[in-house]
Design a protein around this motif. Structure first.
Motif, PDB file in Angstrom:
ATOM      1  N   THR A 177    -101.149  -5.830   7.249  1.00 44.66           N
ATOM      2  CA  THR A 177     -99.986  -6.699   7.092  1.00 44.66           C
ATOM      3  C   THR A 177     -99.468  -7.114   8.467  1.00 44.66           C
ATOM      4  N   LEU A 178     -99.352  -8.415   8.690  1.00 49.67           N
ATOM      5  CA  LEU A 178     -98.864  -8.916   9.963  1.00 49.67           C
ATOM      6  C   LEU A 178     -97.355  -8.708  10.049  1.00 49.67           C
ATOM      7  N   LYS A 179     -96.891  -8.328  11.223  1.00 52.05           N
ATOM      8  CA  LYS A 179     -95.480  -8.024  11.385  1.00 52.05           C
ATOM      9  C   LYS A 179     -94.610  -9.268  11.290  1.00 52.05           C
ATOM     10  N   HIS A 180     -95.105 -10.389  11.817  1.00 55.81           N
ATOM     11  CA  HIS A 180     -94.353 -11.637  11.723  1.00 55.81           C
ATOM     12  C   HIS A 180     -95.317 -12.713  11.211  1.00 55.81           C
ATOM     13  N   PRO A 181     -95.521 -12.752   9.891  1.00 54.12           N
ATOM     14  CA  PRO A 181     -96.566 -13.600   9.315  1.00 54.12           C
ATOM     15  C   PRO A 181     -96.333 -15.084   9.506  1.00 54.12           C
ATOM     16  N   TRP A 182     -95.092 -15.518   9.820  1.00 48.71           N
ATOM     17  CA  TRP A 182     -94.888 -16.949  10.002  1.00 48.71           C
ATOM     18  C   TRP A 182     -95.756 -17.501  11.118  1.00 48.71           C
ATOM     19  N   THR A 225     -98.948 -18.191   8.929  1.00 44.93           N
ATOM     20  CA  THR A 225     -98.822 -18.943   7.683  1.00 44.93           C
ATOM     21  C   THR A 225     -98.219 -20.324   7.901  1.00 44.93           C
ATOM     22  N   ASP A 226     -97.309 -20.446   8.864  1.00 42.98           N
ATOM     23  CA  ASP A 226     -96.639 -21.722   9.055  1.00 42.98           C
ATOM     24  C   ASP A 226     -97.094 -22.486  10.283  1.00 42.98           C
ATOM     25  N   ALA A 227     -97.849 -21.859  11.173  1.00 49.08           N
ATOM     26  CA  ALA A 227     -98.199 -22.506  12.435  1.00 49.08           C
ATOM     27  C   ALA A 227     -98.947 -23.811  12.213  1.00 49.08           C
ATOM     28  N   LEU A 278     -99.750 -18.636  19.520  1.00 46.50           N
ATOM     29  CA  LEU A 278     -98.888 -18.215  18.415  1.00 46.50           C
ATOM     30  C   LEU A 278     -99.666 -17.404  17.391  1.00 46.50           C
ATOM     31  N   VAL A 279    -100.843 -17.884  17.047  1.00 45.79           N
ATOM     32  CA  VAL A 279    -101.662 -17.189  16.052  1.00 45.79           C
ATOM     33  C   VAL A 279    -102.124 -15.835  16.585  1.00 45.79           C
ATOM     34  N   ALA A 280    -102.532 -15.799  17.854  1.00 48.15           N
ATOM     35  CA  ALA A 280    -103.020 -14.544  18.438  1.00 48.15           C
ATOM     36  C   ALA A 280    -101.935 -13.484  18.476  1.00 48.15           C
ATOM     37  N   GLY A 297    -108.111 -18.538  29.092  1.00 50.59           N
ATOM     38  CA  GLY A 297    -108.788 -17.513  29.870  1.00 50.59           C
ATOM     39  C   GLY A 297    -107.855 -16.376  30.202  1.00 50.59           C
ATOM     40  N   HIS A 298    -106.792 -16.662  30.959  1.00 52.73           N
ATOM     41  CA  HIS A 298    -105.795 -15.630  31.263  1.00 52.73           C
ATOM     42  C   HIS A 298    -105.233 -15.089  29.953  1.00 52.73           C
ATOM     43  N   VAL A 299    -104.899 -15.994  29.047  1.00 48.72           N
ATOM     44  CA  VAL A 299    -104.702 -15.665  27.637  1.00 48.72           C
ATOM     45  C   VAL A 299    -105.380 -16.757  26.827  1.00 48.72           C
ATOM     46  N   MET A 300    -105.586 -16.491  25.553  1.00 44.56           N
ATOM     47  CA  MET A 300    -106.279 -17.442  24.703  1.00 44.56           C
ATOM     48  C   MET A 300    -105.609 -18.816  24.717  1.00 44.56           C
TER      49      MET A 300
END
Length: 374
Positions: A2-7, A10-12, A208-210, A255-258
């Protein structure tokens, strides 16, 4: 799981976005071959985008505001290259204030890297680092220069007139005080009224998704729990690179982050790029560095750049992104050995860190058009 902040997932995909996509810089994921082929692609596409971007014009003004100088591990900031005995370098975090005028005459204000320095200290890595050092050591190595609201007051900018907040990535960021929350926050004393009531946060959708399911390598640098109660409507996700305004672009530099992104500006001195991919301008031209080990390492290993490497999400990808930045920008008018790459966290000389004093620093970007609308 379960994702802690699913928005975040789900909404991105349904969130509104912004900007005009840059076709010239699109298609990296479709490049056949490996990272070497992508490096060649980055050079070609960045060179092609330079005149295209310059033709968009310039913003009305760019102003630099110092926030905080703090210690950062040398082995991360000058990845593999430094021979300094100091375990830490000093870096100065800065905010850029960019203003432009839309075709309908409306003025826009963007804040790049408006970090909440106080809440940023709760980042797991920096919180653990602080616990290792007594208060008197911190008083020597950490210097606060001013906060975001204070700088805006000095510039005569009403926070209600700020349209956009932008970060190269969301490491260390806690945005609750800036954009508000949907329910009271115990650690902040209850209700939190947004400092920037109308501002939207521009962020790469990939990041955001990562953040909804962080990898162990990422966790020390994020504060994902602080996003649980923020309004998803305050975000403007983008996919890749976009032109935001005359002389203002956001370029995807993974690279540094996704979901890393770079602010690119066209100014009176030419094109600049700003990100945290590297901590000093000389990291893009290390052959000219006088810091111990940098130039020798660059020659020995045939590396044309020096990474800022803490998470190492995709090292070769970050290398390619810095080369893209390097190809986009103009030569510094102060010293032609260096480029107009402005680190969002810039290496700063400090007596406590021998062997890490930069050969060259920008310190600021200043741009003002001849006539700025009232």
């Amino acid at each position: 799981m379960t994702l802690k902040h699913p928005w975040l997932t789900t909404d991105a995909a349904d969130m509104p976005t912004i900007g005009t996509p840059i076709d010239t810089l699109g298609g990296l994921g479709d490049v056949p071959g490996g990272f070497g082929a992508r490096l060649s692609w980055a050079r070609r596409r960045a060179a092609a985008f330079r005149p295209e971007f310059a033709s968009t014009g310039t913003p009305d003004s760019v102003t630099t505001c110092d926030l905080v100088t703090l210690p950062y591990p040398t082995r991360m900031g000058l990845f593999r290259a430094s021979r300094a005995i100091a375990p830490f370098v000093a870096i100065t975090n800065r905010m850029l204030v960019i203003r432009w005028t839309e075709t309908d005459g409306r003025r826009r204000t963007l804040l790049f890297e408006p970090s909440d320095v106080e809440l940023g200290r709760n980042t797991p890595y920096f919180a653990a680092l602080a616990r290792k050092f007594p208060a008197f050591v911190q008083s020597i190595t950490v210097r606060e220069h001013g906060d975001v609201p204070g700088h805006l007051r000095r510039l005569g900018i009403d926070p209600a007139d700020v349209d956009y907040l932008l970060f190269d990535h969301l490491h260390t960021q806690d945005l609750r005080r800036w954009i508000g929350v949907t329910k009271p926050q115990a650690d902040l004393g209850g209700e939190v009224e947004a400092v920037f009531p109308h501002a939207k946060v521009i962020v790469q959708r990939d990041e955001l998704v990562a953040m909804a399911d962080l990898h162990p390598l990422q966790r020390p640098w994020y504060q994902p729990g602080t996003f649980d109660d923020v309004d998803p409507g305050r975000f403007l996700p983008i996919d890749g690179s976009v032109v935001l305004a005359p002389g203002v672009a956001i370029v995807a530099t993974p690279g540094h982050v996704m979901g890393n992104q770079t602010l690119v500006l066209n100014t009176s001195t030419g094109i600049w790029a700003s990100s945290e991919n590297a901590i000093a301008a000389e990291c893009l031209t290390p052959q000219h560095s006088r810091m111990p080990g940098i130039a020798k390492w660059s020659r020995a290993w045939e590396q044309e750049i020096v990474l800022n490497a803490n998470t190492l999400e995709t090292t070769a990808g970050q290398y390619n992104s810095i080369v893209l930045e390097k190809t986009l920008v103009d030569v510094s008018q102060q010293d032609s050995r260096f480029l107009q790459f402005f680190p969002s966290s810039e290496l700063t000389p400090m007596w406590t860190n021998p062997g890490t004093s930069p050969t060259f620093t920008h310190g600021h970007i200043t741009h003002q058009t001849t006539t700025v609308p009232a």
